[in-house]
Write a protein that holds these residues in place. Structure first.
Motif, PDB file in Angstrom:
ATOM      1  N   CYS A  51     -15.215  49.063  -7.885  1.00 31.47           N
ATOM      2  CA  CYS A  51     -16.128  50.336  -8.259  1.00 31.47           C
ATOM      3  C   CYS A  51     -17.483  50.133  -7.301  1.00 31.47           C
ATOM      4  O   CYS A  51     -17.417  49.389  -6.763  1.00 31.47           O
ATOM      5  N   GLU A  52     -18.191  51.292  -7.553  1.00 30.43           N
ATOM      6  CA  GLU A  52     -19.402  51.146  -6.841  1.00 30.43           C
ATOM      7  C   GLU A  52     -20.334  51.413  -7.891  1.00 30.43           C
ATOM      8  O   GLU A  52     -20.493  52.183  -8.971  1.00 30.43           O
ATOM      9  N   ARG A  92     -20.627  48.091  -3.616  1.00 24.39           N
ATOM     10  CA  ARG A  92     -19.042  48.088  -3.848  1.00 24.39           C
ATOM     11  C   ARG A  92     -18.984  46.766  -4.418  1.00 24.39           C
ATOM     12  O   ARG A  92     -19.258  45.675  -3.776  1.00 24.39           O
ATOM     13  N   ASN A 142     -17.810  53.409 -14.388  1.00 24.32           N
ATOM     14  CA  ASN A 142     -18.161  54.557 -14.142  1.00 24.32           C
ATOM     15  C   ASN A 142     -17.198  55.558 -13.331  1.00 24.32           C
ATOM     16  O   ASN A 142     -15.955  55.011 -13.415  1.00 24.32           O
ATOM     17  N   GLU A 143     -17.470  56.586 -12.862  1.00 24.94           N
ATOM     18  CA  GLU A 143     -16.387  57.417 -12.199  1.00 24.94           C
ATOM     19  C   GLU A 143     -15.808  56.813 -11.034  1.00 24.94           C
ATOM     20  O   GLU A 143     -14.604  57.242 -10.653  1.00 24.94           O
ATOM     21  N   THR A 144     -16.005  55.641 -10.469  1.00 21.85           N
ATOM     22  CA  THR A 144     -15.698  55.090  -9.118  1.00 21.85           C
ATOM     23  C   THR A 144     -14.759  54.146  -9.723  1.00 21.85           C
ATOM     24  O   THR A 144     -13.964  53.595  -8.728  1.00 21.85           O
ATOM     25  N   PHE A 145     -14.798  53.532 -11.022  1.00 24.77           N
ATOM     26  CA  PHE A 145     -13.957  52.535 -11.444  1.00 24.77           C
ATOM     27  C   PHE A 145     -12.478  52.800 -11.409  1.00 24.77           C
ATOM     28  O   PHE A 145     -11.898  53.693 -11.846  1.00 24.77           O
ATOM     29  N   ARG A 146     -11.728  51.808 -10.811  1.00 25.06           N
ATOM     30  CA  ARG A 146     -10.395  51.960 -10.555  1.00 25.06           C
ATOM     31  C   ARG A 146      -9.508  50.503 -10.495  1.00 25.06           C
ATOM     32  O   ARG A 146     -10.067  49.717  -9.954  1.00 25.06           O
TER      33      ARG A 146
END
Length: 129
Positions: free
Chosen positions: A80-81, A86, A59-63
């Motif tokens: 990510c969350e 978390r 998702n947009e929180t993945f890094r």
């Protein structure tokens, strides 16, 4: 070569292109997951698990937060969350002389995250079947 393999992995993560993943994996690739008790062997099975994992985690929180390299392997730390939880983990990636991924092992913490991933991966893999 290792940095190229990982650069290609990052390109796949951005694109989510199944053809790019197929090109990255060795025919005899093995996937090890924190939610499946046996290694999953063979390119088709590994593709299925990694594509599902990208749908669940990506998702947009993945890094990715860090990378460590050895001669024919690397460890990539990710975060990510999902659903307010978390998730922190590592992808342990090994490759052969041809630059194809032969082993992909995922480790995740905390336990609450593992339980959530188990539920979401099972649903995703069932939906794909």
């Amino acid at each position: 070569m290792g940095k190229d393999v990982i650069a290609n992995w990052h390109a796949f993560v951005r694109s989510r292109d199944p053809a790019a993943l197929h090109a990255l994996l060795a025919e005899d690739a093995v996937f090890e997951s924190p939610v499946v008790h046996t290694p999953q062997a063979g390119r088709p099975v590994v593709e299925k698990y990694l594509l599902a994992a990208m749908q669940v985690l990506g998702n947009e929180t993945f890094r990715y937060e860090g990378e460590w390299f050895a001669e024919s392997s690397a460890v990539l730390e990710f975060a990510c969350e999902i659903d307010g939880i978390r998730i922190n983990g590592v992808d342990m990636i090994a490759w052969n002389e041809a630059g194809r991924i032969t082993r992909f092992k995922v480790m995740v913490r905390p336990l609450k995250a593992i339980n959530l991933l188990h539920q979401k991966m099972a649903a995703r893999l069932t939906a794909r079947a």
